[in-house]
Design a protein around this motif. Sequence first.
Motif, PDB file in Angstrom:
ATOM      1  N   ASN A  23       0.813  -1.226   0.000  1.00  0.00           N
ATOM      2  CA  ASN A  23       0.000   0.000   0.000  1.00  0.00           C
ATOM      3  C   ASN A  23       0.846   1.275   0.000  1.00  0.00           C
ATOM      4  OD1 ASN A  23       0.827   0.372   2.627  1.00  0.00           O
ATOM      5  ND2 ASN A  23      -1.193   0.314   3.530  1.00  0.00           N
ATOM      6  N   THR A  26      -0.667   3.874  -3.359  1.00  0.00           N
ATOM      7  CA  THR A  26      -2.113   3.699  -3.415  1.00  0.00           C
ATOM      8  C   THR A  26      -2.809   4.259  -2.183  1.00  0.00           C
ATOM      9  OG1 THR A  26      -1.628   1.477  -2.662  1.00  0.00           O
ATOM     10  CG2 THR A  26      -2.251   1.721  -4.948  1.00  0.00           C
ATOM     11  N   GLN A  30      -3.691   9.523  -3.335  1.00  0.00           N
ATOM     12  CA  GLN A  30      -4.156   9.403  -4.719  1.00  0.00           C
ATOM     13  C   GLN A  30      -5.589   8.866  -4.753  1.00  0.00           C
ATOM     14  OE1 GLN A  30      -1.966   6.607  -7.101  1.00  0.00           O
ATOM     15  NE2 GLN A  30      -3.167   7.014  -8.914  1.00  0.00           N
ATOM     16  N   TYR A  57       5.480   5.432   4.226  1.00  0.00           N
ATOM     17  CA  TYR A  57       4.394   5.609   3.255  1.00  0.00           C
ATOM     18  C   TYR A  57       3.347   6.572   3.809  1.00  0.00           C
ATOM     19  CZ  TYR A  57       6.259   1.437   0.870  1.00  0.00           C
ATOM     20  OH  TYR A  57       7.073   0.527   0.227  1.00  0.00           O
ATOM     21  N   SER A 154      15.616  -4.654   2.154  1.00  0.00           N
ATOM     22  CA  SER A 154      15.021  -4.204   0.900  1.00  0.00           C
ATOM     23  C   SER A 154      16.059  -3.430   0.101  1.00  0.00           C
ATOM     24  CB  SER A 154      13.808  -3.306   1.186  1.00  0.00           C
ATOM     25  OG  SER A 154      13.339  -2.726  -0.005  1.00  0.00           O
ATOM     26  N   GLN A 179      13.679  -7.359  -0.438  1.00  0.00           N
ATOM     27  CA  GLN A 179      12.555  -6.771  -1.192  1.00  0.00           C
ATOM     28  C   GLN A 179      13.119  -5.824  -2.257  1.00  0.00           C
ATOM     29  OE1 GLN A 179       8.839  -3.765  -0.541  1.00  0.00           O
ATOM     30  NE2 GLN A 179       9.040  -5.324   1.031  1.00  0.00           N
ATOM     31  N   PRO A 209       5.886  -5.388  -9.749  1.00  0.00           N
ATOM     32  CA  PRO A 209       5.942  -6.466 -10.751  1.00  0.00           C
ATOM     33  C   PRO A 209       5.290  -6.087 -12.072  1.00  0.00           C
ATOM     34  CG  PRO A 209       4.289  -6.968  -9.088  1.00  0.00           C
ATOM     35  CD  PRO A 209       5.036  -5.761  -8.595  1.00  0.00           C
ATOM     36  N   ALA A 211       5.572  -3.057 -13.185  1.00  0.00           N
ATOM     37  CA  ALA A 211       6.285  -1.811 -13.490  1.00  0.00           C
ATOM     38  C   ALA A 211       5.366  -0.607 -13.316  1.00  0.00           C
ATOM     39  CB  ALA A 211       6.915  -1.861 -14.886  1.00  0.00           C
ATOM     40  N   GLN A 212       4.680  -0.614 -12.168  1.00  0.00           N
ATOM     41  CA  GLN A 212       3.824   0.512 -11.762  1.00  0.00           C
ATOM     42  C   GLN A 212       2.673   0.753 -12.738  1.00  0.00           C
ATOM     43  OE1 GLN A 212       5.546   3.748  -9.809  1.00  0.00           O
ATOM     44  NE2 GLN A 212       7.590   2.897  -9.786  1.00  0.00           N
ATOM     45  N   ARG A 230      -1.457   6.287 -12.602  1.00  0.00           N
ATOM     46  CA  ARG A 230      -0.302   6.758 -11.828  1.00  0.00           C
ATOM     47  C   ARG A 230       0.537   7.750 -12.648  1.00  0.00           C
ATOM     48  NH1 ARG A 230       3.431   2.670  -8.345  1.00  0.00           N
ATOM     49  NH2 ARG A 230       1.378   2.213  -7.463  1.00  0.00           N
ATOM     50  N   GLY A 286       0.533  -3.448  -6.225  1.00  0.00           N
ATOM     51  CA  GLY A 286      -0.198  -2.277  -5.761  1.00  0.00           C
ATOM     52  C   GLY A 286      -1.470  -2.163  -6.586  1.00  0.00           C
ATOM     53  N   ARG A 289      -7.565   0.444  -7.554  1.00  0.00           N
ATOM     54  CA  ARG A 289      -8.971   0.027  -7.588  1.00  0.00           C
ATOM     55  C   ARG A 289      -9.053  -1.450  -7.218  1.00  0.00           C
ATOM     56  NH1 ARG A 289      -8.757   4.010 -11.114  1.00  0.00           N
ATOM     57  NH2 ARG A 289      -7.787   3.172 -12.976  1.00  0.00           N
TER      58      ARG A 289
HETATM   59  P1  NDP Z   1       2.799  -2.460  -9.266  1.00  0.00           P
HETATM   60  O1  NDP Z   1       3.859  -2.681 -10.292  1.00  0.00           O
HETATM   61  O2  NDP Z   1       1.867  -3.589  -8.961  1.00  0.00           O
HETATM   62  O3  NDP Z   1       1.955  -1.156  -9.716  1.00  0.00           O
HETATM   63  C1  NDP Z   1       0.697  -0.911  -9.167  1.00  0.00           C
HETATM   64  C2  NDP Z   1      -0.035   0.146  -9.954  1.00  0.00           C
HETATM   65  O4  NDP Z   1      -0.169  -0.224 -11.330  1.00  0.00           O
HETATM   66  C3  NDP Z   1      -1.456   0.295  -9.440  1.00  0.00           C
HETATM   67  O5  NDP Z   1      -1.522   1.154  -8.339  1.00  0.00           O
HETATM   68  C4  NDP Z   1      -2.189   0.813 -10.666  1.00  0.00           C
HETATM   69  O6  NDP Z   1      -1.910   2.202 -10.788  1.00  0.00           O
HETATM   70  C5  NDP Z   1      -1.493   0.057 -11.782  1.00  0.00           C
HETATM   71  N1  NDP Z   1      -2.147  -1.250 -12.026  1.00  0.00           N
HETATM   72  C6  NDP Z   1      -1.954  -2.410 -11.346  1.00  0.00           C
HETATM   73  N2  NDP Z   1      -2.720  -3.391 -11.854  1.00  0.00           N
HETATM   74  C7  NDP Z   1      -3.416  -2.863 -12.877  1.00  0.00           C
HETATM   75  C8  NDP Z   1      -4.360  -3.394 -13.782  1.00  0.00           C
HETATM   76  N3  NDP Z   1      -4.741  -4.671 -13.720  1.00  0.00           N
HETATM   77  N4  NDP Z   1      -4.870  -2.574 -14.738  1.00  0.00           N
HETATM   78  C9  NDP Z   1      -4.475  -1.275 -14.821  1.00  0.00           C
HETATM   79  N5  NDP Z   1      -3.589  -0.705 -13.968  1.00  0.00           N
HETATM   80  C10 NDP Z   1      -3.045  -1.489 -12.997  1.00  0.00           C
HETATM   81  O7  NDP Z   1       3.475  -2.137  -7.889  1.00  0.00           O
HETATM   82  P2  NDP Z   1       3.777  -0.806  -7.042  1.00  0.00           P
HETATM   83  O8  NDP Z   1       4.767   0.021  -7.749  1.00  0.00           O
HETATM   84  O9  NDP Z   1       2.487  -0.184  -6.640  1.00  0.00           O
HETATM   85  O10 NDP Z   1       4.455  -1.439  -5.774  1.00  0.00           O
HETATM   86  C11 NDP Z   1       3.751  -2.445  -5.032  1.00  0.00           C
HETATM   87  C12 NDP Z   1       4.180  -2.463  -3.609  1.00  0.00           C
HETATM   88  O11 NDP Z   1       5.558  -2.799  -3.515  1.00  0.00           O
HETATM   89  C13 NDP Z   1       4.062  -1.141  -2.847  1.00  0.00           C
HETATM   90  O12 NDP Z   1       2.765  -0.881  -2.413  1.00  0.00           O
HETATM   91  C14 NDP Z   1       5.004  -1.403  -1.705  1.00  0.00           C
HETATM   92  O13 NDP Z   1       4.377  -2.225  -0.742  1.00  0.00           O
HETATM   93  C15 NDP Z   1       6.128  -2.147  -2.382  1.00  0.00           C
HETATM   94  N6  NDP Z   1       7.191  -1.219  -2.818  1.00  0.00           N
HETATM   95  C16 NDP Z   1       8.370  -1.271  -2.132  1.00  0.00           C
HETATM   96  C17 NDP Z   1       9.408  -0.433  -2.429  1.00  0.00           C
HETATM   97  C18 NDP Z   1      10.674  -0.548  -1.656  1.00  0.00           C
HETATM   98  O14 NDP Z   1      11.543   0.321  -1.769  1.00  0.00           O
HETATM   99  N7  NDP Z   1      10.843  -1.575  -0.868  1.00  0.00           N
HETATM  100  C19 NDP Z   1       9.296   0.587  -3.501  1.00  0.00           C
HETATM  101  C20 NDP Z   1       8.043   0.530  -4.226  1.00  0.00           C
HETATM  102  C21 NDP Z   1       7.042  -0.344  -3.881  1.00  0.00           C
HETATM  103  P3  NDP Z   1      -2.918   3.280 -11.430  1.00  0.00           P
HETATM  104  O15 NDP Z   1      -4.283   2.681 -11.526  1.00  0.00           O
HETATM  105  O16 NDP Z   1      -2.831   4.435 -10.504  1.00  0.00           O
HETATM  106  O17 NDP Z   1      -2.333   3.582 -12.776  1.00  0.00           O
END
Ligand code: NDP
Length: 318
Positions: A23, A26, A30, A57, A154, A179, A209, A211-212, A230, A286, A289
């Motif tokens: 989280n 997210t 936002q 966070y 991490s 991590q 995984p 790529a955001q 995002r 992340g 929705r």
């Molecule tokens: P993701 O690569 O899973 O990206 C998530 C984002 O991608 C969502 O918030 C959404 O953004 C978009 N998305 C995901 N699934 C879909 C879908 N099916 N269809 C359309 N859009 C989608 O991972 P995050 O970058 O969010 O990272 C996940 C977690 O990892 C974090 O919450 C945290 O716990 C950890 N993390 C740890 C870090 C560290 O330094 N240790 C750094 C970064 C993350 P949107 O809808 O807004 O476009």
Amino acid sequence: MIVVEHRYLGHSGLKVSEIIFGNWLTLDGQIAEDTQAACVRAALDAGITTFDTADIYSRGHAEEVLGRALAGIRRESLVIATKVCLPTGPGPNDRGLSRKHIMESCHASLRRLRTDYVDLYQAHRFDGNTPLEETIRAFADLVRQGKALHIGVSEWTAAQIEKGQELARPLGVPLVSNQPQYSMLWRVIEPEVVPMCERLGLSQIVFSPVAQGVLTGKYLPGREAPAGSRADDAQGSRFVSRYMSDTVLERVQRLRPIAEEAGLTMAQLAVAWVLRNPNVAAAIIGASRPEQVAENAAVGGRRLDDSIMKRIDEVLDE
Ligand code: NDP
């Protein structure tokens, strides 16, 4: 019915769901708190038992929201992970991996998360200014006090992990996880970190995984980012921008027919791809929705066969 499977975390008896809900952005303004809570519910409905957050966070707000969303759920059915190191305040001791900051930050995280212990406590980054002995001793003491059950790191390098494990093992509190960022578009850990962790008994629990959002295929070359995504968000776009070149976005579109052939969405293909690495215990997803959580978690247990992996490699190597 699709079930999210569980995997052992490093050389420990702890099982984490192979999809973890994280989280970070997210829960950082936002999206509204009720949507955030709905994402947590969707995760639980999909069979996700493991949740990742951090003290930094949203300046603690993310931990509070997660604590509220998980309140009332049997604690034993959950695996909760949080992190310490990045700045949480303006003071000289409000950051890093000193004994003082680790102890204070852990206590604050437990209060916000409404729990007596976290299952996994992670060093968010390496702190080159604090003796590693002090850091590992503080982590081990938290385990002895029952405030953390396991410890991890991490984004540490292979050499930092090796040194950390050398100190942690004799204390009976080995590091069990790293991590790092890992996806089809970010493979930095493959040559050194993964082999080192395999040797020393740590798993990867990998962040970003999809790529955001980029690997979902929703960003098209030469086009504006979709509203509400995002990349369209002032804060989020800073992190996604590294992937937003037409070259990368065009390559991502070439993955679309491969996902279709595999019977997966592009997001699911991206999650399944990281999970095919035997050293990866879980993908931390992340979501903005609840539908995204349901979609991405529905890959549960699905393994990519060699012919699909070969076709993905061809696209990534182009
Ligand atoms: P993701 O690569 O899973 O990206 C998530 C984002 O991608 C969502 O918030 C959404 O953004 C978009 N998305 C995901 N699934 C879909 C879908 N099916 N269809 C359309 N859009 C989608 O991972 P995050 O970058 O969010 O990272 C996940 C977690 O990892 C974090 O919450 C945290 O716990 C950890 N993390 C740890 C870090 C560290 O330094 N240790 C750094 C970064 C993350 P949107 O809808 O807004 O476009």
